[in-house]
Enzyme design. Structure first.
Site, PDB file in Angstrom:
ATOM      1  N   PRO A  29      90.704   9.541 129.165  1.00 49.02           N
ATOM      2  CA  PRO A  29      89.905  10.719 128.491  1.00 49.02           C
ATOM      3  C   PRO A  29      88.572  10.503 128.199  1.00 49.02           C
ATOM      4  CG  PRO A  29      91.354   8.972 127.036  1.00 49.02           C
ATOM      5  CD  PRO A  29      91.800   8.964 128.487  1.00 49.02           C
ATOM      6  N   LEU A  30      87.539  11.465 128.633  1.00 48.09           N
ATOM      7  CA  LEU A  30      86.107  11.063 128.429  1.00 48.09           C
ATOM      8  C   LEU A  30      85.417  12.423 127.690  1.00 48.09           C
ATOM      9  CD1 LEU A  30      85.882   9.644 131.864  1.00 48.09           C
ATOM     10  CD2 LEU A  30      85.346   8.155 129.726  1.00 48.09           C
ATOM     11  N   ALA A  64      88.749  14.462 124.428  1.00 52.97           N
ATOM     12  CA  ALA A  64      89.281  14.864 123.328  1.00 52.97           C
ATOM     13  C   ALA A  64      88.977  16.159 122.750  1.00 52.97           C
ATOM     14  CB  ALA A  64      88.649  13.785 122.073  1.00 52.97           C
ATOM     15  N   ALA A 188      93.674   6.733 118.512  1.00 52.63           N
ATOM     16  CA  ALA A 188      93.012   5.513 118.957  1.00 52.63           C
ATOM     17  C   ALA A 188      91.664   5.633 118.388  1.00 52.63           C
ATOM     18  CB  ALA A 188      93.188   5.468 120.447  1.00 52.63           C
ATOM     19  N   TYR A 191      89.858   7.512 115.159  1.00 52.52           N
ATOM     20  CA  TYR A 191      90.011   8.999 114.862  1.00 52.52           C
ATOM     21  C   TYR A 191      91.063   9.429 113.781  1.00 52.52           C
ATOM     22  CZ  TYR A 191      86.229   9.548 118.045  1.00 52.52           C
ATOM     23  OH  TYR A 191      85.049   9.384 118.544  1.00 52.52           O
ATOM     24  N   ARG A 238      97.963   8.087 122.409  1.00 53.31           N
ATOM     25  CA  ARG A 238      97.130   6.672 122.661  1.00 53.31           C
ATOM     26  C   ARG A 238      96.743   5.825 121.617  1.00 53.31           C
ATOM     27  NH1 ARG A 238      90.895   6.398 125.369  1.00 53.31           N
ATOM     28  NH2 ARG A 238      91.591   5.102 126.941  1.00 53.31           N
ATOM     29  N   ARG A 280      88.515  -5.798 123.611  1.00 49.52           N
ATOM     30  CA  ARG A 280      87.089  -6.453 123.970  1.00 49.52           C
ATOM     31  C   ARG A 280      86.532  -5.227 124.936  1.00 49.52           C
ATOM     32  NH1 ARG A 280      90.609 -10.065 123.969  1.00 49.52           N
ATOM     33  NH2 ARG A 280      90.712  -9.753 125.980  1.00 49.52           N
TER      34      ARG A 280
HETATM   35  C1  FMN Z   1      81.307   8.668 127.788  1.00 48.98           C
HETATM   36  C2  FMN Z   1      82.750   8.333 127.204  1.00 48.98           C
HETATM   37  C3  FMN Z   1      83.406   9.226 126.435  1.00 48.98           C
HETATM   38  C4  FMN Z   1      84.729   8.699 126.035  1.00 48.98           C
HETATM   39  N1  FMN Z   1      85.660   9.691 125.305  1.00 48.98           N
HETATM   40  C5  FMN Z   1      86.665   9.290 124.998  1.00 48.98           C
HETATM   41  C6  FMN Z   1      87.701  10.492 124.490  1.00 48.98           C
HETATM   42  O1  FMN Z   1      87.234  11.568 124.519  1.00 48.98           O
HETATM   43  N2  FMN Z   1      88.912   9.997 124.110  1.00 48.98           N
HETATM   44  C7  FMN Z   1      89.195   8.792 124.206  1.00 48.98           C
HETATM   45  O2  FMN Z   1      90.362   8.379 123.750  1.00 48.98           O
HETATM   46  N3  FMN Z   1      88.552   7.704 124.698  1.00 48.98           N
HETATM   47  C8  FMN Z   1      87.228   8.067 124.925  1.00 48.98           C
HETATM   48  N4  FMN Z   1      86.479   7.301 125.762  1.00 48.98           N
HETATM   49  C9  FMN Z   1      86.889   5.781 125.919  1.00 48.98           C
HETATM   50  C10 FMN Z   1      87.458   5.717 127.303  1.00 48.98           C
HETATM   51  O3  FMN Z   1      88.514   6.715 127.455  1.00 48.98           O
HETATM   52  C11 FMN Z   1      88.095   4.332 127.931  1.00 48.98           C
HETATM   53  O4  FMN Z   1      88.968   4.039 126.872  1.00 48.98           O
HETATM   54  C12 FMN Z   1      86.678   3.543 127.973  1.00 48.98           C
HETATM   55  O5  FMN Z   1      85.676   3.985 128.502  1.00 48.98           O
HETATM   56  C13 FMN Z   1      87.230   1.927 128.676  1.00 48.98           C
HETATM   57  O6  FMN Z   1      87.371   2.208 129.950  1.00 48.98           O
HETATM   58  P1  FMN Z   1      86.388   2.056 130.979  1.00 48.98           P
HETATM   59  O7  FMN Z   1      85.961   0.612 130.765  1.00 48.98           O
HETATM   60  O8  FMN Z   1      87.136   2.157 132.276  1.00 48.98           O
HETATM   61  O9  FMN Z   1      85.061   2.877 130.793  1.00 48.98           O
HETATM   62  C14 FMN Z   1      85.246   7.506 126.192  1.00 48.98           C
HETATM   63  C15 FMN Z   1      84.178   6.596 126.931  1.00 48.98           C
HETATM   64  C16 FMN Z   1      83.184   7.004 127.251  1.00 48.98           C
HETATM   65  C17 FMN Z   1      82.318   6.005 127.999  1.00 48.98           C
END
Ligand code: FMN
Length: 387
Positions: A29-30, A64, A188, A191, A238, A280
């Site tokens: 999720p991003l 989200a 997670a 929030y 999550r 981490r």
């Molecule tokens: C730009 C950005 C937006 C994110 N938005 C969310 C989100 O909306 N919901 C969520 O649970 N995690 C969010 N995260 C966390 C990511 O889901 C993920 O756990 C985190 O980027 C680590 O994974 P990676 O090392 O592959 O980037 C976000 C991370 C980034 C970098």
């Protein structure tokens, strides 16, 4: 580690809810902040963005998404409570289903991480004040990424907690109306639901505070209510036990999240999946580094405690972004494991093919993670076009 020459575990089939997935790489999720800032309606580009990342039998999890007008959000974060939201999300799910992909919507209540400017006047209390809500009246320290300091939240009443659980249910039903294959409950990253779980943000003395059972009550009630409404096999959740993001800190993370997983295993073993963020995970570094920092591990902080308690699909996210090998290794060493990738999936729409063929990754540009418009959103090239 068992190495299967012909079919690595990462590219082997797994059943998630009602879906027979073809591989185990998941879009994490991003938040991308491209929805209409006033209405929270996803932009037309959202369909392109998710379709670019869809693969046959591959799971995508959306950004989200606010469950109600009264929960607030961030500028440009989407919602799933109006007919316009449903219509716009329908375009997204249709685009993903055209490629035979599977897509879950992440259901979000930010709690104290939102701001009064994002909350409707109708959420004012009898003294006329509008404030974010949380488990207790403890603000996140320091300034937010939006420049202003975080506000002191108002602790929710027990009746309000029940109403928010119902908001999750209504949002989940709307997600199904919009064509989603399921929902992921966001519990997670600091929030609302996470604010109830962690000892640093929950100082309540009622049935929602104190013991692990009490602090876990709200998220478990949400899982109960949502899975009753749309089916356990379309419901997921999550967690991020070791995250310090937004001042999260729990006194006994292993005991706390072990309890949550044990309860879910007992009461809802058919959930589509559990999703855990690895310890981490640093989100502030830049570029793609072939040296995987996840290897530098502290043996006390590991998801192994929780994996061992869950018999269904288990998604782990965090730092697999740095190298395909870490994703392959994770899938080999943990049965039923899927691997979610965040940052590298932003800049590599064809990440699944790049990981499959060990192709070079395009580095991501942090400056366009949350900027408006198509740049850094739908203009990252596929491998062939980039080289
Ligand atoms: C730009 C950005 C937006 C994110 N938005 C969310 C989100 O909306 N919901 C969520 O649970 N995690 C969010 N995260 C966390 C990511 O889901 C993920 O756990 C985190 O980027 C680590 O994974 P990676 O090392 O592959 O980037 C976000 C991370 C980034 C970098």
């Amino acid at each position: 580690m068992t190495v299967t020459a012909t079919k690595p575990a990462l590219f082997s089939a797994i059943k998630v809810g009602q879906h027979a997935l073809h591989h185990r790489l998941v879009l994490a999720p991003l938040t991308r902040s491209r929805a209409d800032p006033k209405s929270g309606v996803p932009s037309d580009d959202a369909s392109v963005y998710y379709q670019q990342r869809a693969t046959e039998g591959g799971l995508l999890i959306t950004e989200a998404t606010s469950i109600s007008p009264s929960c607030g959000g961030y500028p440009g974060s989407p919602g799933i409570y109006s007919q316009d939201h449903i219509r716009a999300w329908k375009n997204v799910t249709t685009a993903v289903h055209e490629k035979k992909g599977v897509i879950f919507l992440q259901l979000w209540h930010p709690g104290r991480a939102t701001f009064s400017f994002a909350l409707p006047k109708t959420s004012a209390t009898s003294d006329g004040k509008v404030a974010p809500v949380s488990a207790s009246d403890i603000a996140i320290q320091g300034d937010s990424p939006f420049g202003m300091p975080y506000e002191k939240p108002r602790p929710l009443t027990v009746d309000e907690i029940k109403n928010i659980a119902q908001d999750f249910v209504q949002a989940a039903k709307k997600a199904i109306d919009a064509g989603f294959d399921g929902v992921e409950i966001h519990s997670a990253n600091g929030y609302l639901l996470d604010q109830f779980i962690n000892t640093s943000s929950n100082k309540r003395s009622d049935i929602y505070g104190g013991s692990i059972e009490n602090r876990g009550r709200f998220p478990l009630q949400v899982v109960d209510a949502v899975s009753k409404a749309i089916g356990a096999d379309r419901t997921a959740i999550r967690f991020s036990p070791y995250s310090g993001f937004q001042d999260m800190k729990d006194d006994t993370p292993v005991a706390t999240w072990s309890y949550l997983v044990q309860q879910l295993e007992k009461t809802h073993p058919n959930l589509a999946y559990l999703h855990f963020v690895e310890p981490r995970v640093q989100l502030l570094d830049d570029g793609i580094d072939e040296n995987d920092p996840a290897q530098d591990s502290d043996e006390h902080e590991t998801l192994q405690y929780f994996r061992a308690l869950w018999s269904g699909p288990f998604v782990s996210a965090g730092n697999y972004t740095y190298s395909a090998q870490s994703a392959y290794d994770r899938a080999e060493s943990s049965p039923n494991n899927l691997v979610a990738v965040g940052r590298a999936f932003i800049s590599n729409p064809d990440l699944v093919e790049r990981f499959r063929n060990h192709l070079k990754l395009t580095p991501y540009n942090r400056n366009t993670f949350y900027s408006p418009g198509p740049e850094g959103y739908i203009d990252y090239p596929y491998y062939g076009a980039a080289n």
